[in-house]
Design a protein around this motif. Structure first.
Motif, PDB file in Angstrom:
ATOM      1  N   CYS A 182       0.856  -1.186   0.000  1.00 36.79           N
ATOM      2  CA  CYS A 182       0.000   0.000   0.000  1.00 36.79           C
ATOM      3  C   CYS A 182       0.893   1.238   0.000  1.00 36.79           C
ATOM      4  O   CYS A 182       1.852   1.320   0.760  1.00 36.79           O
ATOM      5  N   CYS A 231       0.389   3.262   3.681  1.00 39.33           N
ATOM      6  CA  CYS A 231       0.864   2.736   4.971  1.00 39.33           C
ATOM      7  C   CYS A 231       1.904   1.627   4.841  1.00 39.33           C
ATOM      8  O   CYS A 231       2.468   1.200   5.842  1.00 39.33           O
ATOM      9  N   CYS A 273      -4.329  -0.351   0.480  1.00 35.32           N
ATOM     10  CA  CYS A 273      -4.839  -1.489   1.236  1.00 35.32           C
ATOM     11  C   CYS A 273      -6.286  -1.163   1.619  1.00 35.32           C
ATOM     12  O   CYS A 273      -6.708  -0.011   1.545  1.00 35.32           O
ATOM     13  N   CYS A 280      -6.748   1.766   4.328  1.00 33.46           N
ATOM     14  CA  CYS A 280      -6.544   3.137   3.824  1.00 33.46           C
ATOM     15  C   CYS A 280      -7.681   3.511   2.879  1.00 33.46           C
ATOM     16  O   CYS A 280      -8.134   4.654   2.865  1.00 33.46           O
TER      17      CYS A 280
HETATM   18 ZN    ZN Z   1      -2.698   1.185   3.665  1.00 31.89          ZN
END
Ligand code: ZN
Ligand code: SF4
Length: 333
Positions: free
Chosen positions: A292, A295, A306, A309
């Motif tokens: 991702c 993050c 992801c 998020c």
């Molecule tokens: Zn993420």
């Protein structure tokens, strides 16, 4: 009652020793929801490893309990109270992450918004073919999908932020057997392998999870609480009706079988111990992961972010990483 208590504790001790789950050098976190499994988890670990946990504390690595308050009306308040009481009784440090406070919306409000504004997840619509869309859409907007994705990620990321080396969850033997059978009936062999403990150790992004109650049945957990005068949550989540139906069906089959053939859960457990490690090699070859960009967590190749998020950005209009960093900074002050 005393014998029963000792027997259950010895069983947990054996599980922990066999799988090398806990050492003095560790910093331990409990995923504490206030439900019966997590309350028994904390009580049993303090009963059998009280000295070790005390020592960890003296060495500057006090154990911590993490509770996620999703904001579910008529449900969470009771379990929050039980969580607090459990921690107070044992002198266990307790941190709470509230969806409402940190993301700006409670789970109930998120669900309401998703239902009110169906265009909130445009990317899913663009990416998928019409047939697939219906299913992806259905899954992604389910209360339990949002709740589960955010809770699991937060537990891991808060633990990682607190330098935790072992995250203990209350999964019991029934949960393990259900998951195993579900994956088996779906023919999802890589998934069975991925839940093997070897695979869990290898993954560097995730804090190592331990499940000390994995060899203990749900029935025994309830009895343990009963004998130790423990309180546990009496009401069920109002969103549970929309939770995965398949798991409920497997649950029913297992409960029926266990009533008629006591010991069947232990036999499944024995079988899992042999099969899982064998399958984990296969799954590590078949799963390729991408990261991702917000993050750094592993994510599906079809998505830019992801799921955590993605949810936080599209439903709450916030950056998950920023929210998390802010929360962790606040905790340390
Ligand atoms: Zn993420
Ligand atoms: Fe969350 Fe679903 Fe469990 Fe309710 S039943 S707490 S919504 S995962």
């Amino acid at each position: 009652p005393w014998c029963f208590k000792k027997e259950l504790e010895n069983r947990v001790r054996r599980t922990i020793a066999r799988e090398h789950m806990l050492y003095l050098e560790d910093k331990l976190a409990f995923a504490l929801s206030g439900g019966k499994d997590s309350v028994v988890l904390v009580k049993v670990l303090y009963s059998i490893y009280g000295n070790l946990l005390e020592q960890q504390k003296r060495l500057g690595r006090p154990p911590v309990a993490i509770t996620i308050d999703e904001g579910i009306e008529g449900y969470r308040a009771e379990s929050l109270l039980i969580s607090k009481r459990t921690c107070d009784e044992l002198g266990l440090k307790h941190v709470i992450f509230s969806f409402k406070k940190e993301f700006g919306l409670s789970l109930d409000e998120m669900i309401e918004k998703v239902n009110r504004e169906p265009d909130i997840f445009p990317h899913i619509k663009e990416k998928k073919a019409p047939g697939q869309l219906k299913n992806a859409w259905k899954i992604i907007t389910k209360p339990c999908s949002i709740c589960g994705v955010l809770r699991r990620k937060l537990l891991n990321d808060i633990a990682a932020g607190l330098n935790v080396t072992r995250l203990a969850t209350g999964h019991n033997l029934n949960d393990e057997a259900e998951t195993f059978l579900m994956n088996m009936f779906k023919g999802d062999i890589p998934k069975i392998g991925r839940t093997g403990s070897i695979q869990e150790v290898q993954n560097t992004y995730f804090v190592r999870k331990i499940k000390p109650l994995k060899d203990t049945t749900q029935k025994d957990i309830v009895l343990y609480l009963y004998y130790t005068n423990g309180r546990f949550q009496s009401n069920t989540c109002p969103h549970a009706a929309s939770s995965p139906i398949f798991r409920g069906e497997i649950q029913e089959i297992l409960n029926n079988l266990d009533d008629k053939h006591p010991g069947i859960l232990y036999n499944i457990s024995k079988f899992m111990k042999v099969v899982k490690p064998a399958l984990s090699r296969e799954s590590s070859l078949s799963s390729s992961v991408s990261k991702c960009k917000v993050c750094g967590a592993p994510k599906s190749k079809d998505m830019e972010l992801c799921m955590t998020c993605y949810y936080v950005r599209n439903i709450c209009g916030k950056d998950y990483k920023e929210v998390l960093d802010y929360y962790l900074r606040d905790l340390k002050d």
